[in-house]
Design an enzyme around this catalytic site. Structure first.
Site, PDB file in Angstrom:
ATOM      1  N   ASN A   3       0.877  -1.169   0.000  1.00  0.00           N
ATOM      2  CA  ASN A   3       0.000   0.000   0.000  1.00  0.00           C
ATOM      3  C   ASN A   3       0.911   1.213   0.000  1.00  0.00           C
ATOM      4  O   ASN A   3       1.416   1.621   1.045  1.00  0.00           O
ATOM      5  CB  ASN A   3      -0.901  -0.019   1.231  1.00  0.00           C
ATOM      6  N   ARG A  87      -2.727  -2.035  -3.353  1.00  0.00           N
ATOM      7  CA  ARG A  87      -3.914  -1.210  -3.155  1.00  0.00           C
ATOM      8  C   ARG A  87      -3.802  -0.029  -4.112  1.00  0.00           C
ATOM      9  O   ARG A  87      -2.857   0.761  -4.043  1.00  0.00           O
ATOM     10  CB  ARG A  87      -3.984  -0.696  -1.721  1.00  0.00           C
ATOM     11  N   HIS A 176     -12.929   3.041   0.197  1.00  0.00           N
ATOM     12  CA  HIS A 176     -12.949   1.958   1.194  1.00  0.00           C
ATOM     13  C   HIS A 176     -13.665   0.724   0.656  1.00  0.00           C
ATOM     14  O   HIS A 176     -14.150  -0.113   1.429  1.00  0.00           O
ATOM     15  CB  HIS A 176     -13.644   2.390   2.508  1.00  0.00           C
ATOM     16  N   ARG A 237     -11.227  15.686   7.539  1.00  0.00           N
ATOM     17  CA  ARG A 237     -12.018  15.981   6.339  1.00  0.00           C
ATOM     18  C   ARG A 237     -13.393  16.484   6.737  1.00  0.00           C
ATOM     19  O   ARG A 237     -13.981  16.045   7.708  1.00  0.00           O
ATOM     20  CB  ARG A 237     -12.145  14.741   5.453  1.00  0.00           C
ATOM     21  N   MET A 280      -9.591  10.253  17.642  1.00  0.00           N
ATOM     22  CA  MET A 280     -10.809  10.020  18.411  1.00  0.00           C
ATOM     23  C   MET A 280     -10.520   9.634  19.861  1.00  0.00           C
ATOM     24  O   MET A 280     -11.355   9.840  20.740  1.00  0.00           O
ATOM     25  CB  MET A 280     -11.645   8.936  17.734  1.00  0.00           C
ATOM     26  N   ARG A 281      -9.344   9.082  20.120  1.00  0.00           N
ATOM     27  CA  ARG A 281      -8.982   8.774  21.505  1.00  0.00           C
ATOM     28  C   ARG A 281      -8.784  10.060  22.303  1.00  0.00           C
ATOM     29  O   ARG A 281      -9.231  10.166  23.457  1.00  0.00           O
ATOM     30  CB  ARG A 281      -7.730   7.908  21.533  1.00  0.00           C
ATOM     31  N   GLU A 381      -8.424  -5.604   4.794  1.00  0.00           N
ATOM     32  CA  GLU A 381      -8.230  -5.255   3.390  1.00  0.00           C
ATOM     33  C   GLU A 381      -7.033  -5.984   2.794  1.00  0.00           C
ATOM     34  O   GLU A 381      -7.051  -6.369   1.618  1.00  0.00           O
ATOM     35  CB  GLU A 381      -8.044  -3.740   3.267  1.00  0.00           C
TER      36      GLU A 381
END
Length: 397
Positions: A3, A87, A176, A237, A280-281, A381
């Site tokens: 990737n 990817r 995704h 974003r 987010m943590r 993935e």
């Protein structure tokens, strides 16, 4: 599989005889001073190797040398690598499935550069680096956008002048896709049901996030659009926003198109509201400490997830299964609770005690009497890319 990003190269070596991961890691700060290779050793510990300043080709070579290193490697020579899967972010309308890479494919991927200027060029550099080092090894491209090519026109078209679609291929593509494909199939394996008869909403929630409506095994709508900036509120974003806001800001502050691109991609979302962090943590900690801006950001973040789930349930005429995946979806237990509670009117019930314990493991978190199955499914993935690579290479032997 590889990737390749603009400044990183992530890798995973998988033995396809048993789907076992033999090695994984990545090179960071590619093309900059201080390039380093970080990888996981057999005992689970992590090691870092400094590379000085390395470009993509040198980074790929460093990865291959590490894989064959007598002390920390897991293969004896490059000859043991039978194929490389990549990817590839944007295939436009040109690719609806994974493909064996040749020059014609590469040329078409390059034609999609305007649609993914940050991602596709780096992806191609990775392909060309492997070609230079392992010229006889087949390579396969797996596109983030491919799974969504089953969307009907009513879902992928924008109500702009039709000429922009005809001449510039401006439409919703979605991203995704490899993750949404994997978890929608995997959840049906877990539940022992036929994906071809189910209405599934897959929620890939991470620093970047998207939600997809999967009807009878096919993507029929998804939240990301021409670019990954549409849809959910994300780490940095913006997600859905009135386009008139952007033209208003451009005029008032004399902003350029590049300024707007930076703002909606790097300075918005959770980071834009909190002005502190996109993680987010960190947001969860700030919420627990009563930070009002963090509370607002979390409420906005969750509200948009709820809205898309509700919209896609309406679009499909109901929903049988809701899947949470991605770094946030798999690990933020409070978010899953907050998202599912307002969905009680649809018959969604989760075991909140069980849910509070689940981080990154395959678990049915809905109660037995819930009309909708709610399941946490860690995405894979890399395994999907490896399987596609194996199947396509075997089919072309």
């Amino acid at each position: 599989m590889l990737n390749c990003g603009s400044s990183s190269v992530k890798y995973k070596l998988i033995d396809m005889s048993n789907d076992k991961t033999l090695a994984e890691g990545g090179v960071e700060k590619v093309g900059m001073h201080g390039t380093f290779l970080k990888f996981k050793q057999a005992d689970g510990s992590k090691e870092i190797i400094e590379l000085g300043k390395a470009d993509h080709k040198e980074s790929v070579m460093a990865i291959l040398k590490n894989l064959t290193d007598p002390k920390v490697g897991c293969i004896k020579s490059f000859d043991e690598i039978e194929a490389v899967g990549h990817r590839l972010v944007h295939g436009g309308q040109k690719f609806s499935s994974s493909v064996l890479i040749d020059q014609e494919v590469l040329d078409k991927v390059k034609e999609c550069y305007p649609l993914a200027p940050l991602h596709n060029p780096a992806n191609v550099i990775g392909v060309e680096a492997v070609e230079a080092i392992l010229p006889n090894v087949p390579q396969v491209g797996v596109f983030d956008t491919a799974f969504h090519q089953t969307m009907p026109a009513k879902s992928f078209m924008y109500p702009l002048p039709y000429k922009f679609y005809k001449e510039d291929e401006v439409r919703r593509y979605g991203f995704h896709g490899t993750s949404h494909r994997y978890v929608s199939a995997r959840v049906c394996e877990i539940l022992g049901c036929d994906i071809n008869t189910k209405k599934i909403i897959t929620c890939h929630i991470g620093n970047g996030g998207s939600i997809t409506a999967v009807l009878n095994g096919k993507s029929v709508d998804t939240s990301m659009g021409l670019t990954p900036t549409e849809g959910l509120m994300m780490g940095t974003r913006v997600g859905d926003v009135d386009p008139g806001v952007l033209t208003f800001l451009m005029k008032k502050h004399n902003l350029t198109a590049d300024d707007i691109q930076r703002i909606i991609n790097k300075e918005s979302g959770v980071f834009g509201i909190t002005e502190k962090s996109s993680d987010m943590r960190d947001l969860e900690d700030a919420v627990n400490n009563g930070d009002e801006r963090a509370i607002l950001a979390l409420e906005m973040y969750e509200q948009r997830i709820i809205k898309y789930i509700g919209a896609y349930a309406a679009e499909m005429g109901g929903v049988d299964i809701i899947v949470f995946t991605g770094g946030v979806g798999e690990n933020q237990t409070g978010l899953r609770t907050d998202v599912c509670r307002p969905l009680a009117f649809m018959g969604v019930k989760i075991d909140e005690t069980l849910n509070a314990k689940i981080r990154g493991t395959e678990t049915i978190i809905s109660t037995p009497d819930s009309q909708v199955k709610v399941v946490v499914v860690p995405t894979d993935e890399e395994l999907t890319i490896a399987r596609d690579t194996r199947d396509i290479v075997n089919a072309n032997k």
